[in-house]
Design an enzyme around this catalytic site. Sequence first.
Site, PDB file in Angstrom:
ATOM      1  CB  SER A 158     -29.176  -7.942  53.209  1.00 18.51           C
ATOM      2  OG  SER A 158     -29.027  -8.442  54.515  1.00 18.51           O
ATOM      3  CG  ASP A 182     -33.055  -3.044  55.694  1.00 16.02           C
ATOM      4  OD1 ASP A 182     -32.920  -1.973  56.301  1.00 16.02           O
ATOM      5  OD2 ASP A 182     -33.501  -4.059  56.241  1.00 16.02           O
ATOM      6  CG  ASP A 198     -17.083   4.393  55.243  1.00 17.57           C
ATOM      7  OD1 ASP A 198     -16.723   5.577  55.195  1.00 17.57           O
ATOM      8  OD2 ASP A 198     -16.424   3.461  54.735  1.00 17.57           O
ATOM      9  CG  ASP A 201     -16.940   2.036  51.743  1.00 15.43           C
ATOM     10  OD1 ASP A 201     -15.753   2.217  52.061  1.00 15.43           O
ATOM     11  OD2 ASP A 201     -17.765   1.470  52.488  1.00 15.43           O
ATOM     12  CG  HIS A 252     -33.828  -7.551  55.674  1.00 20.24           C
ATOM     13  ND1 HIS A 252     -33.062  -6.429  55.911  1.00 20.24           N
ATOM     14  CD2 HIS A 252     -32.942  -8.513  55.268  1.00 20.24           C
ATOM     15  CE1 HIS A 252     -31.792  -6.697  55.662  1.00 20.24           C
ATOM     16  NE2 HIS A 252     -31.700  -7.953  55.268  1.00 20.24           N
TER      17      HIS A 252
END
Length: 451
Positions: A158, A182, A198, A201, A252
């Site tokens: 997350s 997620d 992204d 990275d 999630h």
Amino acid sequence: MFLWQYLAPFLLITIQICRAQTCEDFTDLDLSHAFIGTSLRIKLLLYTRENATCGILLSHTNPTAHPQFKLSRPTTFVIHGYRPTGSPPNWIHNITDMLLSRDDMNVIVVDWNHGAANVNYMKAVENTHKAADNLTALMKKLQEHGVSLSSVHLIGVSLGAHISGFIGASLNSTIGRITALDPAGPLFTGKPPEDRLDPTDAQFVDVLHTDIDALGFREPLGHIDFYANGGTDQPGCPKTIFSGGSYFKCDHQRSVFLYLDSEEQKCASRAYPCTSYSDYMDGQCLNCDRFGTAGCPVFGYDITKWKDVLLNLGQTKTYFSTNKKSPFCMTNYVVDIVTWNQEIRWGYITIKLHSGSKEAVATIDHKVSKFKKFTQTKLLAQFDKDVPSVKKISLKFTTGNVLKPKYKLRVLRMRLTPIERKERPLCRYDILLPENEEVTFRPIPCEEYNF
């Protein structure tokens, strides 16, 4: 005095051993802390095969000083996300256990519960940048002591996924791998790459999406993005708000449990590149030629086996489906049905595979299927378990129409082809399926199939 001269060194050694064996726990806060709000404070908890159940508190300024941290091992960081109630994640020990079972590594749990525990989500998001700055400085310390950043793996859940991205960007993409489970969507959706995770990275970024219509991020963020069950409405999760807190977090949080399943190697979820989940469910995206002899990628820890191919392909979106509970993986077949009804029939097919006492079920009901005379209808059949050496097959045809007359589906040929393994398809010819009645038969190897 004479006795003390001998006892003193022994006591000092004993004290040092006791200190070395002191286990540090993940910060356990409660809802009152979240309401008051917490300021960022980070603990680094080291787990290795020598201390798999005992977290060792590492120094931020000299993390490699502890004898349990081995420079020769790869290092994996686990970074949790938003903690609105302040409680520790219930999967922390599971993920450290699974990682250590896969490889001899340093596993560092990044405990930023002080900073993540806050009813004000915006404050937790602000703290992601501060946490990333702190951990970036730590990475540089590791690098100074001889740790190769290409051997570092960041697993971010997350908000932790974006923290991982901020760290990687600050270190000029030298981190070996980022796994994002997620990634958070709220306050990150629509942001430019520098304000979220992204693909640039890290040297390799793999992403799992399980809640894109609520708490997760909808768009692709990695070199490969897996969309479990289309990325929304995970099987077995509550459908109404009356289920309490699990209604909000189940989809999630499923990302972590799917990843744990892959690490335990209970079974493999092969994922298929496709433009949409609907096309995947229609069986339109089962060609894996672009991935070479390895076939389509398998979700999870071992996705790096496809790294070189994926880096050449660019960003790749893939889909797979799961069961309601562990083991989550499903076994996929293509079913081809040719009918000889005079009129077009519309309906749903349920297939059961039998082998001794084992039975697997696939219900193809994501949309109504069209059966036209002498026309092949191709369907994706996803079974809840793998049944090797199929002895019998059961078919059931339904229309879902309660008030209309019952129909019969006249099947000229049914062919069932396994997707994940190279086996001869199973066939059956001339079957009459009365609506809502299960018909069981013994299949035969298809004659027209060539390896």
